[in-house]
Design a protein around this motif. Structure first.
Motif, PDB file in Angstrom:
ATOM      1  N   VAL A  13       3.853   6.663   3.047  1.00 10.28           N
ATOM      2  CA  VAL A  13       3.286   5.529   3.778  1.00 10.28           C
ATOM      3  C   VAL A  13       1.967   5.176   3.107  1.00 10.28           C
ATOM      4  N   LEU A  14       1.779   3.882   2.836  1.00 12.35           N
ATOM      5  CA  LEU A  14       0.560   3.387   2.203  1.00 12.35           C
ATOM      6  C   LEU A  14      -0.088   2.378   3.149  1.00 12.35           C
ATOM      7  N   GLY A  61      -4.590  -3.320   9.522  1.00 10.16           N
ATOM      8  CA  GLY A  61      -3.659  -4.308  10.038  1.00 10.16           C
ATOM      9  C   GLY A  61      -2.206  -3.951   9.817  1.00 10.16           C
ATOM     10  N   ASP A  62      -1.929  -2.900   9.050  1.00 11.62           N
ATOM     11  CA  ASP A  62      -0.545  -2.478   8.809  1.00 11.62           C
ATOM     12  C   ASP A  62      -0.488  -0.953   8.737  1.00 11.62           C
ATOM     13  N   VAL A  63      -0.215  -0.337   9.878  1.00 14.12           N
ATOM     14  CA  VAL A  63      -0.097   1.129   9.935  1.00 14.12           C
ATOM     15  C   VAL A  63       1.316   1.517  10.356  1.00 14.12           C
ATOM     16  N   ARG A  64       2.273   0.682   9.980  1.00 15.92           N
ATOM     17  CA  ARG A  64       3.663   1.021  10.269  1.00 15.92           C
ATOM     18  C   ARG A  64       4.026   2.362   9.639  1.00 15.92           C
ATOM     19  N   ALA A  95      -7.668   7.380   3.497  1.00 14.92           N
ATOM     20  CA  ALA A  95      -7.114   7.824   2.215  1.00 14.92           C
ATOM     21  C   ALA A  95      -6.293   6.737   1.534  1.00 14.92           C
ATOM     22  N   GLY A  96      -5.730   5.832   2.346  1.00 13.04           N
ATOM     23  CA  GLY A  96      -4.839   4.813   1.817  1.00 13.04           C
ATOM     24  C   GLY A  96      -3.441   5.325   1.562  1.00 13.04           C
ATOM     25  N   GLU A  97      -3.133   6.526   2.049  1.00 11.10           N
ATOM     26  CA  GLU A  97      -1.831   7.138   1.783  1.00 11.10           C
ATOM     27  C   GLU A  97      -1.585   8.311   2.700  1.00 11.10           C
ATOM     28  N   PRO A 153       6.992   9.227  18.052  1.00 10.20           N
ATOM     29  CA  PRO A 153       8.125   9.142  17.121  1.00 10.20           C
ATOM     30  C   PRO A 153       8.084   7.850  16.302  1.00 10.20           C
ATOM     31  N   VAL A 154       8.565   7.939  15.075  1.00  8.23           N
ATOM     32  CA  VAL A 154       8.546   6.805  14.157  1.00  8.23           C
ATOM     33  C   VAL A 154       9.976   6.353  13.888  1.00  8.23           C
ATOM     34  N   PRO A 155      10.313   5.100  14.206  1.00  9.28           N
ATOM     35  CA  PRO A 155      11.669   4.623  13.927  1.00  9.28           C
ATOM     36  C   PRO A 155      11.913   4.508  12.431  1.00  9.28           C
ATOM     37  N   ALA A 156      13.142   4.712  12.037  1.00  9.48           N
ATOM     38  CA  ALA A 156      13.497   4.587  10.625  1.00  9.48           C
ATOM     39  C   ALA A 156      13.513   3.115  10.236  1.00  9.48           C
ATOM     40  N   GLU A 157      12.772   2.786   9.197  1.00 11.85           N
ATOM     41  CA  GLU A 157      12.773   1.429   8.668  1.00 11.85           C
ATOM     42  C   GLU A 157      12.444   1.493   7.196  1.00 11.85           C
ATOM     43  N   SER A 158      13.121   0.668   6.441  1.00  8.87           N
ATOM     44  CA  SER A 158      12.883   0.695   5.006  1.00  8.87           C
ATOM     45  C   SER A 158      13.325  -0.621   4.393  1.00  8.87           C
TER      46      SER A 158
END
Length: 269
Positions: A83-84, A88-91, A106-108, A139-144
């Motif tokens: 995850v990067l 505004g974008d912490v998906r 850290a940005g990562e 929990p984090v849903p699967a997305e790609s």
């Protein structure tokens, strides 16, 4: 194969996936981290995580990185994701909390959603990298994004951004820029990759690295045609889609590498 990689978390995600699924030896996974520092240490961000992973709490004498691999296997970790995040974008981080805050700084981050944890790298001193384990807030849903989609989006973003910059006359080449770009690319760490890492994923990573280097130079080059604050703002706005496309391409390439290496266990029971 030796290909430049964007960050330590990408190395950790791919090699952990390879090791957890029998596609790489632990020694090789640990050796790959040396591209990011001569020494590595592991700590937990909170007492519950320290107990769950059997590693010291931040502020105590740290554990060696082998302890992280052991803990991941004991907890039956199966998936690893790069995850990067950016403001505004912490998906992919399960909302806010300490992990999201540390990952943004850290940005990562490398996440292991199946067991609910993430690992953030933190350079401590010259040659020393600390890895801090945090729990996911939820929990984090699967997305790609597929590798093909990400590759096409990167190509489109390069074309669009180049056209916009030319129209604003802020893309004029300054003396020595090619040498700066070459030096930046040569200086990027080039850790080895596990055997079986898909070639297309590595090609996309390399392309993203090249575009990322150009982007960094463009954003750092304040005098390069940006005669006013408004011009600089327009330039940043023009480059934002390119920055997003580079991040997406890197994540998609690492995800594809992880997917292929994870399937190794099914192909070689």
């Amino acid at each position: 194969m030796w290909v430049a990689v964007c960050c330590p978390s990408a190395t950790l995600a791919v090699w952990c996936a390879a090791w957890l699924h029998g596609a790489a030896a632990s020694d090789n996974a640990l050796d790959a981290l040396h591209a990011w520092g001569e020494a590595h240490e592991v700590v937990a961000a909170d007492p519950d995580t320290a107990e769950a992973f059997g590693i010291p709490l931040t502020g105590s004498v740290p554990a060696p990185p082998a302890a992280l691999l052991t803990a991941l296997r004991k907890r039956n970790a199966q998936d690893a994701r790069l995850v990067l995040p950016v403001p505004g974008d912490v998906r992919g981080l399960g909302g806010g909390g300490p992990l999201a805050e540390a990952a943004l700084r850290a940005g990562e981050v490398t996440t292991f959603p199946g067991i609910g944890y993430g690992v953030v790298p933190q350079p401590i001193a010259e040659g020393l990298m600390r890895w801090i384990v945090y729990p996911l807030a939820s929990p984090v849903p699967a997305e790609s994004v597929s590798l093909g989609e990400a590759e096409n989006a990167l190509t489109d973003a390069v074309r669009t951004s180049a056209g916009a910059l030319q129209e604003m006359e802020v893309a004029r080449e300054r003396p020595g820029v090619r040498d700066e770009l070459s030096a930046r690319l040569r200086s990027a760490p080039r850790p080895d990759w596990p055997r079986g890492t898909p070639g297309r994923a590595l090609r996309v990573l390399q392309r993203a690295d090249e575009v990322g280097a150009i982007l960094a130079l463009a954003l750092a080059d304040e005098p390069g045609g940006a005669f006013s604050a408004s011009a600089a703002g327009r330039r940043a706005e023009a480059l934002r889609p390119l920055s997003d496309a580079v991040r997406t391409a890197r994540v998609a390439a690492v995800s594809e590498a992880v997917r292929v290496l994870t399937d190794y266990a099914d192909r070689h029971p």
